[in-house]
Design a protein around this motif. Structure first.
Motif, PDB file in Angstrom:
ATOM      1  N   PRO A   3       0.835  -1.215   0.000  1.00 54.55           N
ATOM      2  CA  PRO A   3       0.000   0.000   0.000  1.00 54.55           C
ATOM      3  C   PRO A   3       0.868   1.263   0.000  1.00 54.55           C
ATOM      4  CG  PRO A   3      -0.067  -1.123   2.148  1.00 54.55           C
ATOM      5  CD  PRO A   3       0.770  -1.974   1.244  1.00 54.55           C
ATOM      6  N   ALA A   4       0.337   2.337  -0.602  1.00 53.04           N
ATOM      7  CA  ALA A   4       1.086   3.600  -0.640  1.00 53.04           C
ATOM      8  C   ALA A   4       1.262   4.116   0.786  1.00 53.04           C
ATOM      9  CB  ALA A   4       0.301   4.613  -1.463  1.00 53.04           C
ATOM     10  N   THR A   5       2.439   4.650   1.093  1.00 46.84           N
ATOM     11  CA  THR A   5       2.664   5.225   2.424  1.00 46.84           C
ATOM     12  C   THR A   5       2.074   6.625   2.442  1.00 46.84           C
ATOM     13  OG1 THR A   5       4.770   4.106   2.375  1.00 46.84           O
ATOM     14  CG2 THR A   5       4.442   5.685   4.151  1.00 46.84           C
ATOM     15  N   PRO A   6       1.150   6.904   3.373  1.00 46.56           N
ATOM     16  CA  PRO A   6       0.603   8.268   3.412  1.00 46.56           C
ATOM     17  C   PRO A   6       1.705   9.263   3.780  1.00 46.56           C
ATOM     18  CG  PRO A   6      -0.600   6.772   4.890  1.00 46.56           C
ATOM     19  CD  PRO A   6       0.623   6.046   4.425  1.00 46.56           C
ATOM     20  N   ALA A   7       1.624  10.461   3.219  1.00 52.43           N
ATOM     21  CA  ALA A   7       2.627  11.491   3.525  1.00 52.43           C
ATOM     22  C   ALA A   7       2.281  12.133   4.859  1.00 52.43           C
ATOM     23  CB  ALA A   7       2.614  12.536   2.426  1.00 52.43           C
ATOM     24  N   PRO A   8       3.292  12.639   5.603  1.00 52.81           N
ATOM     25  CA  PRO A   8       2.956  13.361   6.835  1.00 52.81           C
ATOM     26  C   PRO A   8       2.209  14.643   6.515  1.00 52.81           C
ATOM     27  CG  PRO A   8       5.337  13.382   6.446  1.00 52.81           C
ATOM     28  CD  PRO A   8       4.720  12.583   5.345  1.00 52.81           C
ATOM     29  N   SER A   9       1.461  15.144   7.495  1.00 52.85           N
ATOM     30  CA  SER A   9       0.697  16.367   7.319  1.00 52.85           C
ATOM     31  C   SER A   9       1.631  17.481   6.828  1.00 52.85           C
ATOM     32  CB  SER A   9       0.094  16.736   8.673  1.00 52.85           C
ATOM     33  OG  SER A   9      -1.057  17.490   8.493  1.00 52.85           O
ATOM     34  N   PRO A  10       1.271  18.191   5.728  1.00 52.34           N
ATOM     35  CA  PRO A  10       2.223  19.114   5.105  1.00 52.34           C
ATOM     36  C   PRO A  10       2.670  20.248   6.016  1.00 52.34           C
ATOM     37  CG  PRO A  10       0.034  19.321   4.117  1.00 52.34           C
ATOM     38  CD  PRO A  10       0.004  18.121   5.001  1.00 52.34           C
ATOM     39  N   ASN A  11       1.795  20.695   6.929  1.00 48.24           N
ATOM     40  CA  ASN A  11       2.227  21.797   7.811  1.00 48.24           C
ATOM     41  C   ASN A  11       3.286  21.315   8.803  1.00 48.24           C
ATOM     42  OD1 ASN A  11       0.227  20.233   8.995  1.00 48.24           O
ATOM     43  ND2 ASN A  11      -0.702  21.905  10.117  1.00 48.24           N
ATOM     44  N   LEU A  12       3.103  20.072   9.306  1.00 43.54           N
ATOM     45  CA  LEU A  12       4.096  19.532  10.236  1.00 43.54           C
ATOM     46  C   LEU A  12       5.401  19.246   9.487  1.00 43.54           C
ATOM     47  CD1 LEU A  12       1.640  17.214  12.171  1.00 43.54           C
ATOM     48  CD2 LEU A  12       2.863  19.119  13.144  1.00 43.54           C
ATOM     49  N   ALA A  13       5.278  18.777   8.237  1.00 42.56           N
ATOM     50  CA  ALA A  13       6.473  18.494   7.443  1.00 42.56           C
ATOM     51  C   ALA A  13       7.246  19.785   7.166  1.00 42.56           C
ATOM     52  CB  ALA A  13       6.068  17.808   6.134  1.00 42.56           C
ATOM     53  N   LEU A  14       6.519  20.857   6.835  1.00 49.24           N
ATOM     54  CA  LEU A  14       7.190  22.141   6.564  1.00 49.24           C
ATOM     55  C   LEU A  14       7.849  22.684   7.831  1.00 49.24           C
ATOM     56  CD1 LEU A  14       4.799  24.042   4.150  1.00 49.24           C
ATOM     57  CD2 LEU A  14       7.229  23.636   3.794  1.00 49.24           C
ATOM     58  N   ASN A  15       7.182  22.488   8.953  1.00 51.57           N
ATOM     59  CA  ASN A  15       7.740  22.948  10.225  1.00 51.57           C
ATOM     60  C   ASN A  15       9.088  22.272  10.482  1.00 51.57           C
ATOM     61  OD1 ASN A  15       7.204  24.637  12.444  1.00 51.57           O
ATOM     62  ND2 ASN A  15       6.822  22.862  13.730  1.00 51.57           N
ATOM     63  N   GLN A  16       9.155  20.981  10.163  1.00 48.21           N
ATOM     64  CA  GLN A  16      10.400  20.236  10.342  1.00 48.21           C
ATOM     65  C   GLN A  16      11.467  20.736   9.362  1.00 48.21           C
ATOM     66  OE1 GLN A  16       9.247  16.195  11.048  1.00 48.21           O
ATOM     67  NE2 GLN A  16      11.294  15.481  10.497  1.00 48.21           N
ATOM     68  N   LEU A  17      11.030  20.992   8.125  1.00 52.28           N
ATOM     69  CA  LEU A  17      11.967  21.505   7.108  1.00 52.28           C
ATOM     70  C   LEU A  17      12.589  22.831   7.568  1.00 52.28           C
ATOM     71  CD1 LEU A  17      12.561  21.264   3.718  1.00 52.28           C
ATOM     72  CD2 LEU A  17      11.232  23.357   3.870  1.00 52.28           C
ATOM     73  N   VAL A  18      11.740  23.692   8.136  1.00 53.81           N
ATOM     74  CA  VAL A  18      12.241  24.987   8.618  1.00 53.81           C
ATOM     75  C   VAL A  18      13.277  24.763   9.719  1.00 53.81           C
ATOM     76  CG1 VAL A  18      11.599  27.082   9.881  1.00 53.81           C
ATOM     77  CG2 VAL A  18      10.203  26.300   7.970  1.00 53.81           C
TER      78      VAL A  18
END
Ligand SMILES: Cc1ncc(COP(=O)(O)O)c(C=O)c1O
Length: 420
Positions: A3-18
């Motif tokens: 099954p496709a792995t769901p992506a993490p919530s984009p706002n939390l992912a962006l927060n981590q990127l920052v």
């Protein structure tokens, strides 16, 4: 098949990127995470410490003291409530998920909408029917478009049963006026839709005297579940305190029992010390009310300032009246942006990051049309560290404080660069 792995919530992912890019020494203006960023009200810390002895699991719905306090909070907002209608949980996010699990059929969402509703619907095996928001405000579907969308969805085999309304709205920072809420409540009744009214920003209306609030639970009491929490009003996101208010009657009983069944398998109960905090906060002592009003004023001043910057740069943007978001639309600059290869929300957000170090949440991540030139900017992240946040809360005009003014200048320069 894997099954496709769901992506993490984009706002939390962006927060981590920052965090990662800042750790590498980059200077970024972070506008992509909806956290209130307020200093801790000392009395809340005291209540947390005093609640430490609450180590037992306790009832799934929450203990009587906290449910009584939450019932009082809703009752003071023209929603008479008894404690048996209230469920508390570790955040409103799990309550919203449990509601999606408890209600059969498909989900209707405003477009754009907070980025968690749609993935939750998919986890619950539901189809998502996105309906554009009206020109005047976000958080609710345009009624005429909703009628058409329901007809089309049913003809295609979908079974829309749940309508999610966000009052006030994330991402647009606006509030649907009472007449529109009444119209949608009547439509929900006609179409037999249950309403989830996500009112987590209700107490962050910037100017309550000029911004009347009508809950769908007043207009369609028999079919509306209200969710809320302390993450936004008191800046307690990481403490995870959420609440739900269920309607009286059979439908309300069924919904509450369905949510409690899911809760009993997913999170068991809200942590005891947090129930202690919530019982205090929902009783609304004067220091809590004063903090919430001061925070709403701060959120309003900064959001209005970013709104002005966007409009001055040539964007259209609904004036924010609640919460800490603006949602500009750079459509008027389409020709100029296209010449630079910017043709939709993804390339617009990428250009702001690459050219100006501005981190925003692209509109398509909120269910908006990917070709539209729209994004969400969360303005509360501009308040700085705890000391700067305290200064911002106390300031007559927080936008003139050096740390805030500097960031607003960077935003103005970034938007002006888009328009150049
Ligand atoms: C519209 C909306 N609803 C719900 C939540 C979830 O809040 P919590 O789970 O912290 O109660 C958020 C947080 O970003 C939100 O913006």
């Amino acid at each position: 098949m894997t099954p496709a792995t769901p992506a993490p919530s984009p706002n939390l992912a962006l927060n981590q990127l920052v965090d990662e890019r800042r750790a590498r020494g980059e200077s970024l203006v972070h506008l992509a995470f909806g956290e209130a960023r307020l200093p801790l009200l000392p009395q809340l810390g005291e209540r947390l410490a005093a609640g430490a002895a609450h180590t037992a699991y306790g009832p799934v719905a929450g203990g009587p003291a906290v449910r009584e306090a939450v019932a009082g909070y809703f009752t003071r907002r023209r929603l008479p409530t008894t404690a048996d209608r209230v469920v508390v949980a570790p955040g409103s996010k799990p309550l919203l998920m449990a509601l999606q699990l408890a209600v059969p059929g498909d989900v209707v969402l405003p477009s754009p909408a907070w980025n968690t509703y749609a993935p939750q619907a998919r986890y619950a095996g539901k189809r998502v029917i996105g309906v554009p928001v009206p020109a005047e405000c976000g958080g609710v579907p345009d009624p005429a478009a909703l009628r058409t969308a329901l007809r089309t969805a049913r003809a295609a085999g979908a079974d829309p049963r749940l309508l999610v309304l966000t009052l006030p709205d994330n991402p647009t920072g606006t509030l649907a006026p009472p007449a529109l809420v009444r119209e949608l409540a009547a439509l929900a009744r006609e179409e037999d839709l249950l309403i989830v009214a996500d009112e987590i920003y209700r107490d962050i209306v910037h100017d309550p005297d000029r911004t009347p609030f009508l809950s769908p639970a007043e207009a369609a009491p028999e079919r509306t579940v209200v969710t809320s929490g302390l993450s936004k009003t008191l800046g307690l996101g990481g403490w995870r305190i959420g609440v739900a208010r269920f309607p009286e009657g059979d439908t309300g009983d069924r919904l509450r029992d369905g949510v409690l069944a899911a809760a009993s398998e997913l999170w068991s109960t809200l942590a005891g010390p947090m129930q202690h905090v919530a019982a205090y906060a929902y009783a609304e002592p004067p220091e809590v009310t004063a903090r919430i009003r001061a925070a709403a004023r701060l959120h309003g001043a900064v959001a209005r300032s970013v709104h002005r910057i966007a409009v001055d740069a040539g964007a259209t943007c609904r004036p924010p009246t609640a919460g800490f978001y603006v949602y500009p639309d750079f459509e008027p600059l389409r020709a100029r942006l296209a010449a630079r290869g910017i043709t939709g929300s993804a390339s617009l957000a990428a250009a702001l990051l690459d050219d100006s170090g501005l981190v925003v949440l692209a509109g398509h991540l909120l269910g908006d049309d990917p070709h539209a030139l729209r994004f969400k900017a969360a303005t509360s992240l501009l308040y700085g560290d705890q000391e700067q946040q305290a200064a911002a809360l106390a300031a007559d005009d927080p936008t003139r404080l050096p740390h805030l003014a500097g960031q607003l200048d960077r935003i103005a320069a970034a938007f002006a660069r888009l328009a150049a």
